[in-house]
Motif scaffolding. Structure first.
Motif, PDB file in Angstrom:
ATOM      1  N   ASP A 101       0.814  -1.213   0.000  1.00 51.18           N
ATOM      2  CA  ASP A 101       0.000   0.000   0.000  1.00 51.18           C
ATOM      3  C   ASP A 101       0.848   1.264   0.000  1.00 51.18           C
ATOM      4  OD1 ASP A 101      -2.644  -1.001  -0.118  1.00 51.18           O
ATOM      5  OD2 ASP A 101      -2.507  -1.624   1.979  1.00 51.18           O
ATOM      6  N   THR A 130       6.586  -8.052   5.902  1.00 50.12           N
ATOM      7  CA  THR A 130       5.412  -7.930   6.747  1.00 50.12           C
ATOM      8  C   THR A 130       5.687  -6.912   7.850  1.00 50.12           C
ATOM      9  OG1 THR A 130       6.099  -9.644   8.299  1.00 50.12           O
ATOM     10  CG2 THR A 130       4.866 -10.363   6.334  1.00 50.12           C
ATOM     11  N   GLU A 199      -6.571  -9.407  -2.333  1.00 51.90           N
ATOM     12  CA  GLU A 199      -5.843 -10.211  -1.357  1.00 51.90           C
ATOM     13  C   GLU A 199      -4.959  -9.352  -0.470  1.00 51.90           C
ATOM     14  OE1 GLU A 199      -3.488 -13.132  -3.271  1.00 51.90           O
ATOM     15  OE2 GLU A 199      -5.111 -13.946  -4.485  1.00 51.90           O
ATOM     16  N   ASP A 200      -4.734  -9.832   0.716  1.00 51.42           N
ATOM     17  CA  ASP A 200      -3.709  -9.284   1.598  1.00 51.42           C
ATOM     18  C   ASP A 200      -2.744 -10.409   1.905  1.00 51.42           C
ATOM     19  OD1 ASP A 200      -2.087  -8.211   3.517  1.00 51.42           O
ATOM     20  OD2 ASP A 200      -3.700  -7.372   4.731  1.00 51.42           O
ATOM     21  N   GLN A 202      -0.100 -10.571   3.356  1.00 52.44           N
ATOM     22  CA  GLN A 202       0.582 -10.554   4.646  1.00 52.44           C
ATOM     23  C   GLN A 202      -0.359 -10.853   5.805  1.00 52.44           C
ATOM     24  OE1 GLN A 202       2.422  -6.677   4.581  1.00 52.44           O
ATOM     25  NE2 GLN A 202       4.164  -7.424   3.423  1.00 52.44           N
ATOM     26  N   ASP A 203      -1.607 -11.163   5.492  1.00 49.42           N
ATOM     27  CA  ASP A 203      -2.602 -11.481   6.517  1.00 49.42           C
ATOM     28  C   ASP A 203      -3.255 -12.808   6.138  1.00 49.42           C
ATOM     29  OD1 ASP A 203      -4.627 -11.670   8.339  1.00 49.42           O
ATOM     30  OD2 ASP A 203      -5.543  -9.735   7.889  1.00 49.42           O
ATOM     31  N   TRP A 206      -7.152 -12.797   5.893  1.00 51.55           N
ATOM     32  CA  TRP A 206      -7.718 -11.600   5.279  1.00 51.55           C
ATOM     33  C   TRP A 206      -9.112 -11.855   4.714  1.00 51.55           C
ATOM     34  CZ3 TRP A 206      -9.389 -11.378   0.277  1.00 51.55           C
ATOM     35  CH2 TRP A 206      -8.963 -12.397  -0.583  1.00 51.55           C
ATOM     36  N   ASP A 229      -3.770  -7.343  -6.231  1.00 45.49           N
ATOM     37  CA  ASP A 229      -3.566  -5.933  -5.927  1.00 45.49           C
ATOM     38  C   ASP A 229      -4.759  -5.136  -6.454  1.00 45.49           C
ATOM     39  OD1 ASP A 229      -2.982  -5.013  -8.794  1.00 45.49           O
ATOM     40  OD2 ASP A 229      -1.416  -6.522  -8.489  1.00 45.49           O
ATOM     41  N   VAL A 270      -7.880   1.946   4.361  1.00 48.10           N
ATOM     42  CA  VAL A 270      -6.551   1.347   4.420  1.00 48.10           C
ATOM     43  C   VAL A 270      -5.645   2.346   5.123  1.00 48.10           C
ATOM     44  CG1 VAL A 270      -4.550   0.633   3.068  1.00 48.10           C
ATOM     45  CG2 VAL A 270      -6.840  -0.058   2.360  1.00 48.10           C
TER      46      VAL A 270
END
Length: 321
Positions: A101, A130, A199-200, A202-203, A206, A229, A270
């Motif tokens: 982001d 992360t 998608e995330d 890093q989570d 999510w 993204d 966000v």
């Protein structure tokens, strides 16, 4: 004590699942490589691989060890980079951690452009990590600043952070969708619509969090696609494959065939934080931190003062109510 060379050998063999291919990548012969892996297992008192004639497979313990070894080697590379910069007196070098982001909103590119214009000789190393990895990098001083989606714990003795921006989520619809020109959008209007979820990576949870947030707002999305993204999500929406939530900062550019609506009853954003160590060792770190904070303030001012155009229409974002 762990041997970093042996760890690199282990990671390569784990990736290839074959000693011969790993040896080719490492430019060594198979026998010394096999001995090094065996020696590592002996030193650890741990079986890392299940062996067969065709391939090697990680044991359950081996998979856990691989994750930690990869993280350690990544940190060692950053530490080596830092040491080399300090060794040649490169006071202006920076190591910056970030999440996607920070790029999507334009904040990191703006900051780097300002830095380059004022001090073009500074070397910058960027690391996509992360939030947890970035916090650890700051504590170990292998990162100078972190751009993350969460603030550090309030009682953290080492780290301090500041909110850079809150980027509101807007509803993106195909321009020909029946709801694109509706006078008012209510939660029930979105119930069961085909959806493109962003998608995330890093989570790990999510998707569950996203569905729960939608349910709390009063509708359930029918997720048909998972985009890596926001730009990809906008492209899928423009193709008529579903609707999506995208950040307001993303709707300034050129995906045609998309109408963007504000939803006052879905006030999610966000967030992006700048985090740094409480002790600044070098003036250039404080200088770049100030540049990042200024870029965040400028981004907020721009979003508050100008209505962003819906992609391909040149029209302001429409209110959802």
């Amino acid at each position: 004590m762990l041997d970093l060379r042996q760890l690199r050998y282990f990671v390569t063999v784990a990736e290839e699942e074959h000693v011969g291919r790993a040896a080719d990548r490492l430019h060594i012969s198979q026998s010394p490589l096999s001995r090094q892996i065996a020696q590592l297992e002996k030193n650890l008192g741990l079986t890392l691989f299940e062996r067969s004639q065709q391939r090697l497979r990680l044991t359950s313990d081996g998979r856990v060890f691989l994750a930690e070894a990869t993280a350690l080697l990544r940190h060692a590379d950053r530490l080596e980079n830092l040491g080399r910069r300090l060794g040649r007196g490169d006071e202006g070098g920076l190591c910056v951690g970030y999440v996607s982001d920070a790029m999507h909103t334009g904040l990191l590119p703006r900051s780097l452009r300002t830095l380059n214009e004022g001090r073009p000789g500074i070397h910058v190393a960027l690391y996509a990590l992360t939030a947890a990895e970035q916090f650890e990098g700051l504590r170990q001083r292998s990162l100078d600043i972190a751009l993350v989606p969460e603030e550090p714990p309030a009682d953290d003795p080492d780290l301090i952070g500041e909110l850079l921006l809150e980027d509101p989520l807007l509803l993106a619809l195909p321009s020909g969708h029946p709801l694109a020109d509706a006078a008012e959008l209510l939660p029930g209007d979105l119930d069961g619509l085909p959806w493109v979820a962003v998608e995330d990576g890093q989570d790990l949870v999510w998707r569950d969090d996203f569905v729960a947030a939608c349910a709390a707002a009063g509708f359930t999305p029918d997720i048909r696609f998972e985009a890596p993204d926001p730009l990809t999500a906008l492209g899928l929406v423009a193709s008529g494959l579903g609707t999506a939530f995208v950040q307001k900062s993303m709707v300034r550019g050129g995906a045609t065939g998309v109408t963007v609506r504000e939803l006052p009853w879905f006030p999610r954003s966000v967030r992006l934080w700048a985090v740094w160590h409480r002790v600044d060792l070098r003036p250039v770190v404080a200088s770049f931190r100030a540049t990042v904070l200024d870029a965040g303030a400028e981004g907020v001012d721009a979003r508050e003062g100008v209505a962003a155009p819906a992609p391909g229409t040149g029209l302001p974002v429409r209110s959802g109510a």
